[in-house]
Write a protein that holds these residues in place. Sequence first.
Motif, short mmCIF file in Angstrom:
data_model
loop_
_atom_site.label_atom_id
_atom_site.label_comp_id
_atom_site.label_asym_id
_atom_site.label_seq_id
_atom_site.Cartn_x
_atom_site.Cartn_y
_atom_site.Cartn_z
N ALA A 182 -30.70 105.84 10.07
CA ALA A 182 -29.60 105.49 10.95
C ALA A 182 -29.81 104.11 11.57
N LYS A 183 -31.09 103.70 11.74
CA LYS A 183 -31.39 102.43 12.36
C LYS A 183 -31.56 101.31 11.34
N LYS A 184 -31.31 101.58 10.08
CA LYS A 184 -31.47 100.57 9.05
C LYS A 184 -30.50 99.42 9.29
N THR A 185 -31.02 98.19 9.23
CA THR A 185 -30.21 97.01 9.50
C THR A 185 -29.36 96.64 8.29
N THR A 186 -28.12 96.28 8.55
CA THR A 186 -27.21 95.83 7.50
C THR A 186 -26.96 94.34 7.69
N LYS A 187 -27.13 93.58 6.64
CA LYS A 187 -26.92 92.13 6.71
C LYS A 187 -25.47 91.81 6.39
N VAL A 188 -24.85 91.01 7.22
CA VAL A 188 -23.43 90.69 7.09
C VAL A 188 -23.25 89.17 7.12
N THR A 189 -22.47 88.67 6.19
CA THR A 189 -22.12 87.24 6.17
C THR A 189 -21.07 86.96 7.24
N LEU A 190 -21.32 85.98 8.09
CA LEU A 190 -20.38 85.61 9.13
C LEU A 190 -19.97 84.16 8.95
N ILE A 191 -18.67 83.93 8.74
CA ILE A 191 -18.13 82.58 8.55
C ILE A 191 -17.37 82.21 9.82
N ASN A 192 -17.84 81.20 10.54
CA ASN A 192 -17.23 80.83 11.81
C ASN A 192 -15.81 80.30 11.64
N GLY A 193 -15.54 79.62 10.53
CA GLY A 193 -14.22 79.06 10.33
C GLY A 193 -14.03 77.79 11.16
N GLU A 194 -12.76 77.50 11.50
CA GLU A 194 -12.47 76.26 12.22
C GLU A 194 -11.62 76.54 13.45
N GLY A 195 -11.36 75.49 14.24
CA GLY A 195 -10.56 75.66 15.45
C GLY A 195 -11.24 76.60 16.43
N VAL A 196 -10.53 77.67 16.79
CA VAL A 196 -11.08 78.66 17.73
C VAL A 196 -12.02 79.65 17.05
N GLY A 197 -12.30 79.43 15.79
CA GLY A 197 -13.11 80.38 15.02
C GLY A 197 -14.47 80.66 15.60
N ARG A 198 -15.16 79.60 16.04
CA ARG A 198 -16.52 79.81 16.55
C ARG A 198 -16.53 80.72 17.77
N GLU A 199 -15.62 80.49 18.74
CA GLU A 199 -15.64 81.34 19.95
C GLU A 199 -15.21 82.77 19.63
N VAL A 221 -20.62 92.23 2.14
CA VAL A 221 -19.74 92.46 3.28
C VAL A 221 -19.79 91.22 4.17
N GLY A 222 -18.62 90.83 4.66
CA GLY A 222 -18.56 89.64 5.50
C GLY A 222 -17.41 89.73 6.49
N ILE A 223 -17.45 88.85 7.48
CA ILE A 223 -16.35 88.74 8.44
C ILE A 223 -16.16 87.25 8.71
N LYS A 224 -14.91 86.82 8.81
CA LYS A 224 -14.65 85.39 8.92
C LYS A 224 -13.67 85.06 10.04
N GLY A 225 -13.84 83.88 10.58
CA GLY A 225 -12.89 83.34 11.54
C GLY A 225 -11.75 82.66 10.80
N PRO A 226 -10.81 82.08 11.52
CA PRO A 226 -9.63 81.48 10.88
C PRO A 226 -9.97 80.21 10.11
N VAL A 227 -9.33 80.05 8.96
CA VAL A 227 -9.41 78.84 8.14
C VAL A 227 -7.99 78.50 7.71
N ASP A 228 -7.51 77.31 8.09
CA ASP A 228 -6.13 76.95 7.80
C ASP A 228 -5.93 76.39 6.40
N SER A 229 -6.98 75.90 5.79
CA SER A 229 -6.85 75.28 4.46
C SER A 229 -6.37 76.28 3.42
N ARG A 230 -5.17 76.03 2.87
CA ARG A 230 -4.63 76.92 1.83
C ARG A 230 -5.49 76.86 0.57
N HIS A 231 -5.98 75.67 0.27
CA HIS A 231 -6.82 75.52 -0.93
C HIS A 231 -8.09 76.36 -0.79
#
Length: 391
Positions: A66-83, A128-138
């Motif tokens: 139950a206490k096993k750690t799970t590693k997750v990719t976190l992408i801050n993104g841009e603008g208000v993404g970091r906060e 598995v990952g979680i990301k902040g906002p990224v406006d670039s369509r490309h």
Amino acid sequence: MNTLRKLNSLPPFRSVGGAYRLFAGKDQKKDSAGQKTRQPEKPPQDKQKSKGAIGKAKSAGSTDSAKKTTKVTLINGEGVGRELMDAVQEVICAVKAPIEWDVHDEFKAKDSDDVSPEVLKSLRANKVGIKGPVDSRHWQRQIRKQFAQFAYVSLCSHIEGLDSPYGDFDVVIIRDQMEGDYSGIEHLVVPGVMQTIKVSTTAGAARIAEFVFNYAVKNKRKRITVAHKANIMRMTDGNFLEAMRAEADKHVDDVLFEERYLDTCILKILLKPHKCDVMVSSSMYGDVLRVIAGGMMGVPGICPGYSVSSLGTVFDCRMKACHALAGKDLANPTGPLLSAALMLRHVKMDKQADQVDCAIRKVYKDTDIRTPDVGGKAKCSEFVKAVCDCL
């Protein structure tokens, strides 16, 4: 198969099926957020030494797992993404979920808007990952194609305490991400004439149809509505619709299936949202439905969701980067925090997921702490602190 579908569409058969599912779901308990929860399974007991050393060893092993750690990719993104991503990390820490973050400030490749190779490598390794906002369509198109994100799932539900004229609703919107109008294939025919190509493949339509019906069955959803315009685009939308029909034939006893034009679906979700369950469509139609449903919750960026891929799952809420608000502590963290709760559930940390979800809803229900975008005066950090206090 067509005969079975026709029989299933008759009122008596639909009502019996609905009654059966309603009866079957009666003993399902609900949590404080109104979501169905399964009764936890009892662990198997040792018949001879249920209270002996073997039992203790099994208990210790369970605790370690139950206490096993799970590693997750976190992408801050841009603008208000970091906060916003800082808010996610703060709440995950407060709920004491065993998550190890692989944080990426640089999400673009050098000298281009392509996805950074380091980000792709991290996502493929962690799955598995979680990301902040990224406006670039490309960039968004690149990560979908490079990471094979064929579907996006939005979970839109009423938040008690947020002013809304739509009442209580709980709608899941699933849309294609690889094909349809968002295929990204455009060209100049002659000067002054541009053309975009809408793509629909048999394999792609079948893949998302299978995912949608499996999702509905797994999550005990009762109805699937496909939004289309096959009356106009008979080949592309017609192909998408035929794939949904073929998959519906395999689940006539599990879930109700209906076909509606896109404009009819929009009217239904606005006028009778409590009667909507799972809605599915190609890329652009689903984006329209997602934005509408997010607005019904409060603001478009508040609706949590995730991208589906055989390589892994990435969670986000499709929030704008809002560069003008960056560094001012005024962004609304609700969407990212609800997405984080979905992420916790995905990695089997259901207890922590329930705690985070309930804490967010408790803040809205029992306090007047609101960010400016939903009519309040609180800062992002104040909202996050209130959530952590609830935890």
